[in-house]
Design a protein around this motif. Structure first.
Motif, PDB file in Angstrom:
ATOM      1  N   LEU A 252      11.883  -5.210   4.408  1.00  0.00           N
ATOM      2  CA  LEU A 252      10.432  -5.033   4.579  1.00  0.00           C
ATOM      3  C   LEU A 252       9.688  -5.842   4.017  1.00  0.00           C
ATOM      4  O   LEU A 252      10.230  -6.479   3.004  1.00  0.00           O
ATOM      5  CB  LEU A 252      10.077  -3.515   4.539  1.00  0.00           C
ATOM      6  CG  LEU A 252      10.602  -2.489   5.546  1.00  0.00           C
ATOM      7  CD1 LEU A 252      10.729  -1.003   4.778  1.00  0.00           C
ATOM      8  CD2 LEU A 252       9.931  -2.600   6.868  1.00  0.00           C
ATOM      9  N   TYR A 253       8.288  -6.088   3.967  1.00  0.00           N
ATOM     10  CA  TYR A 253       7.484  -6.801   3.358  1.00  0.00           C
ATOM     11  C   TYR A 253       6.888  -6.103   2.130  1.00  0.00           C
ATOM     12  O   TYR A 253       6.311  -4.871   2.182  1.00  0.00           O
ATOM     13  CB  TYR A 253       6.176  -7.382   4.352  1.00  0.00           C
ATOM     14  CG  TYR A 253       6.835  -8.196   5.467  1.00  0.00           C
ATOM     15  CD1 TYR A 253       7.199  -9.542   5.549  1.00  0.00           C
ATOM     16  CD2 TYR A 253       6.691  -7.797   6.629  1.00  0.00           C
ATOM     17  CE1 TYR A 253       7.696 -10.392   6.344  1.00  0.00           C
ATOM     18  CE2 TYR A 253       7.265  -8.446   7.732  1.00  0.00           C
ATOM     19  CZ  TYR A 253       7.682  -9.533   7.434  1.00  0.00           C
ATOM     20  OH  TYR A 253       8.225 -10.722   8.664  1.00  0.00           O
ATOM     21  N   TRP A 255       3.763  -5.853   0.647  1.00  0.00           N
ATOM     22  CA  TRP A 255       2.571  -6.382   1.467  1.00  0.00           C
ATOM     23  C   TRP A 255       1.615  -6.688   0.551  1.00  0.00           C
ATOM     24  O   TRP A 255       0.695  -7.533   0.501  1.00  0.00           O
ATOM     25  CB  TRP A 255       2.122  -5.226   2.297  1.00  0.00           C
ATOM     26  CG  TRP A 255       2.512  -5.229   3.720  1.00  0.00           C
ATOM     27  CD1 TRP A 255       3.490  -4.145   4.135  1.00  0.00           C
ATOM     28  CD2 TRP A 255       2.600  -6.128   4.791  1.00  0.00           C
ATOM     29  NE1 TRP A 255       3.666  -4.241   5.611  1.00  0.00           N
ATOM     30  CE2 TRP A 255       3.461  -5.514   5.697  1.00  0.00           C
ATOM     31  CE3 TRP A 255       2.128  -7.214   4.639  1.00  0.00           C
ATOM     32  CZ2 TRP A 255       3.236  -6.428   7.106  1.00  0.00           C
ATOM     33  CZ3 TRP A 255       2.112  -8.117   5.947  1.00  0.00           C
ATOM     34  CH2 TRP A 255       2.958  -7.590   7.007  1.00  0.00           C
ATOM     35  N   PHE A 288       2.345  -3.425  12.236  1.00  0.00           N
ATOM     36  CA  PHE A 288       1.367  -3.813  11.555  1.00  0.00           C
ATOM     37  C   PHE A 288       0.111  -2.899  10.966  1.00  0.00           C
ATOM     38  O   PHE A 288      -0.482  -3.002  10.309  1.00  0.00           O
ATOM     39  CB  PHE A 288       0.697  -4.976  12.211  1.00  0.00           C
ATOM     40  CG  PHE A 288       1.295  -6.143  12.410  1.00  0.00           C
ATOM     41  CD1 PHE A 288       1.471  -7.191  11.368  1.00  0.00           C
ATOM     42  CD2 PHE A 288       1.850  -6.612  13.732  1.00  0.00           C
ATOM     43  CE1 PHE A 288       2.249  -8.491  11.669  1.00  0.00           C
ATOM     44  CE2 PHE A 288       2.569  -7.604  13.913  1.00  0.00           C
ATOM     45  CZ  PHE A 288       2.856  -8.698  12.845  1.00  0.00           C
ATOM     46  N   CYS A 291       4.731   0.778   9.088  1.00  0.00           N
ATOM     47  CA  CYS A 291       6.471   0.485   9.358  1.00  0.00           C
ATOM     48  C   CYS A 291       7.343   1.577   8.925  1.00  0.00           C
ATOM     49  O   CYS A 291       7.063   2.469   8.277  1.00  0.00           O
ATOM     50  CB  CYS A 291       6.850  -0.706   8.402  1.00  0.00           C
ATOM     51  SG  CYS A 291       5.972  -2.445   8.807  1.00  0.00           S
ATOM     52  N   GLU A 293      10.170   2.839   7.244  1.00  0.00           N
ATOM     53  CA  GLU A 293      11.048   2.202   6.008  1.00  0.00           C
ATOM     54  C   GLU A 293      12.241   3.052   5.815  1.00  0.00           C
ATOM     55  O   GLU A 293      11.959   4.501   5.714  1.00  0.00           O
ATOM     56  CB  GLU A 293      10.025   2.315   4.971  1.00  0.00           C
ATOM     57  CG  GLU A 293      10.802   1.880   3.615  1.00  0.00           C
ATOM     58  CD  GLU A 293       9.710   1.937   2.555  1.00  0.00           C
ATOM     59  OE1 GLU A 293       9.801   2.493   1.521  1.00  0.00           O
ATOM     60  OE2 GLU A 293       9.022   1.075   2.569  1.00  0.00           O
ATOM     61  N   LYS A 308       2.202   2.589   5.448  1.00  0.00           N
ATOM     62  CA  LYS A 308       1.089   1.785   5.920  1.00  0.00           C
ATOM     63  C   LYS A 308       1.226   0.246   5.742  1.00  0.00           C
ATOM     64  O   LYS A 308       1.802  -0.134   4.542  1.00  0.00           O
ATOM     65  CB  LYS A 308      -0.281   2.230   5.435  1.00  0.00           C
ATOM     66  CG  LYS A 308      -0.664   3.433   5.813  1.00  0.00           C
ATOM     67  CD  LYS A 308      -1.179   3.462   7.214  1.00  0.00           C
ATOM     68  CE  LYS A 308      -1.756   4.829   7.776  1.00  0.00           C
ATOM     69  NZ  LYS A 308      -2.332   4.556   9.043  1.00  0.00           N
ATOM     70  N   SER A 309       0.836  -0.437   6.568  1.00  0.00           N
ATOM     71  CA  SER A 309       0.621  -1.945   6.465  1.00  0.00           C
ATOM     72  C   SER A 309      -0.890  -2.370   6.658  1.00  0.00           C
ATOM     73  O   SER A 309      -1.616  -1.926   7.289  1.00  0.00           O
ATOM     74  CB  SER A 309       1.559  -2.475   7.816  1.00  0.00           C
ATOM     75  OG  SER A 309       2.863  -2.041   7.693  1.00  0.00           O
ATOM     76  N   GLY A 311      -2.412  -4.512   8.527  1.00  0.00           N
ATOM     77  CA  GLY A 311      -2.644  -5.074   9.779  1.00  0.00           C
ATOM     78  C   GLY A 311      -4.003  -5.774   9.900  1.00  0.00           C
ATOM     79  O   GLY A 311      -4.039  -7.094  10.293  1.00  0.00           O
TER      80      GLY A 311
END
Length: 489
Positions: A252-253, A255, A288, A291, A293, A308-309, A311
């Motif tokens: 994953l990113y 963020w 976005f 995700c 996880e 949460k992302s 986006g």
């Protein structure tokens, strides 16, 4: 042509990946396919990601988010170049052909041609140099993943990389040239398609593979340990496709790192895709907003959680960089109001899949009477069975619902569903090539959650009847999906 102009009119596209062409490359079959689309009144060619794949062949787990797959190169197109010696390039596998072509190019190319190569390398340097280094090191380490390389190479020690650049300069030049050949062949095909009114519709996965040049080059942007192992991986919870969900395995990113760098990584990624395509589908758009996880030690996706992302901040940054975003959101699965608001805020059409429409009640969002113009309707996608295969395995309740909804027509499958897709108010309808050819489930492209037997389907021209283009064009014209015909009235 960007999304605003594409979605001004009702259109029809066909979904077919490059690997599903008879020759599986960018040669004459690709041009013949464009001609077929043009003759049929089809104005978009949708395909899957174009990157180099791992051994499983999945285009959604590529070795790079930027590089082209050199296996798609047409040897014939290389042999036709003015600098090429066709006799010498008559046999061998793609890597050896590229090596020979590279030598011929540097011996025989004109100054203008060499300048084009230099310009390509300079323009693409934001990903190209990391990619060729990654592929060369991976080759020297018997195709092992970057996180299993010797520590100096795994950790990108400057002295170790400098030594490798010096020692492997010839091999790196050949890899660089392979990407130049892909660029040239792709742009030639894109120009040919665009000149005939056919736009190219690509696919950008939200995540990148753990073992990829992108993650090796910038590991701080991903959920990794100091040694490169994944801390958490991506997937989706249990859904239509799998009772245990899907554990994709992509990191994953992180963020906050992306936010701190002004989403520079994403700007570079989209820049590449916009150079390839007129319209781009973002796979797993809901990621976005949040995700799924999954702790890396978990074997299935059941134990995951939504995280949460950012986006909205990301897309605002991309709008600032590129202006209008020619994106379609793959918004299938568990979609919340927040996901819909994010998609609508940035005017991205969503997706409607007719194979998901039947067997429930009238509120099903995939039923045609619930479609909206800002959407793309599919009979099915690359993850679905062919429509004929789907129909043959449909339970009695869903089959009864389908025929009642369609008015008990006697039209055979898949044409009943094809007609329904073309009738939809969605501005764009996309038909898998398997449905255009009325093929059964033996011709399915991918079964999610499985590894064996995917991504290998090809059609052959004998399956395309002489009247196939005319039959499809009649329906496209009938339901107002031919913008060329509209411009003449």
């Amino acid at each position: 042509m960007r999304s605003a102009s594409i979605f001004e009119d009702r259109r029809c596209g066909v979904l077919l990946h490059v690997t599903s062409l008879p020759s599986a490359n960018l040669g004459n079959d690709a041009y013949r396919f464009v001609d077929f689309l043009h003759e049929a009144g089809v104005t978009l060619w949708q395909m899957l990601p174009l990157g180099p794949t791992h051994s499983d062949g999945s285009p959604y787990q590529c070795l790079s988010a930027h590089a082209g797959n050199i296996d798609f190169l047409s040897v014939q197109k290389i042999r036709e170049q003015s600098w090429a010696d066709p006799e010498e390039l008559s046999a061998g596998k793609i890597p050896s052909i590229i090596a020979l072509a590279c030598r011929q190019f540097h011996l025989n190319a004109t100054a203008t041609q060499k300048q084009a190569f230099d310009s390509f390398c300079q323009a693409q340097s934001y990903w190209l140099e990391d990619y060729i280094l990654y592929r060369e090191i991976r080759h020297l380490n018997h195709s092992t993943a970057w996180f299993d390389w010797p520590d100096p190479l795994r950790d990108r020690d400057p002295a170790a990389l400098a030594q490798l650049r010096e020692q492997r300069a010839d091999s790196l030049r050949i890899r660089r040239f392979g990407q130049f050949l892909f660029y040239c062949q792709w742009q030639a095909l894109k120009n040919y398609a665009n000149e005939r009114g056919v736009s190219l519709f690509g696919d950008m996965p939200i995540f990148v593979a753990h073992d990829s040049a992108d993650v090796w080059a910038e590991p701080a942007l991903f959920t990794l340990t100091a040694s490169g192992d994944a801390e958490a991986v991506a997937g989706v919870p249990p859904d239509y496709f799998s009772e245990t969900g899907q554990r994709w395995g992509n990191p994953l990113y992180r963020w906050q790192q992306h936010i701190d760098t002004g989403f520079d990584w994403w700007r570079r990624r989209l820049k590449t895709q916009l150079g390839w395509f007129d319209l781009i589908r973002i796979d797993h758009f809901r990621g976005f907003e949040a995700c799924w996880e999954i702790p890396a030690e978990c074997e299935t996706a059941i134990e995951g959680q939504w995280v949460k992302s950012p986006g909205e901040s990301l897309f605002k940054s991309l709008v600032t960089e590129f202006g209008e975003l020619p994106l379609v959101a793959e918004d299938l699965g568990i979609i919340t109001d927040d996901v819909n608001r994010l998609r609508e805020k940035f005017a991205m059409p969503g997706m409607k899949i007719l194979q998901f429409a039947f067997g429930g009640d009238a509120s099903n969002p995939y039923l045609p009477h619930n479609h909206t113009p800002d959407s793309v309707t599919y009979t099915g996608t690359h993850d679905n069975d062919t429509t004929l295969g789907w129909y043959q395995t449909l339970d009695d309740g869903a089959r009864s619902h389908l025929h009642t909804y369609a008015g008990h027509t006697n039209e055979s499958m898949p044409w009943l569903l094809v007609r329904m897709a073309l009738q939809s108010v969605s501005r764009l309808t996309v038909l898998p090539m398997q449905d255009v050819l009325a093929l059964d489930g033996n011709h399915r492209m991918n079964t999610p959650g499985t590894i064996e037997g995917n991504w290998s389907w090809r059609f052959n021209w004998k399956q395309v009847s002489p009247e196939a283009a005319a039959t499809l064009r009649h329906l496209i014209d009938l339901y107002g999906r031919n913008p060329i015909l509209k411009s003449l009235t």
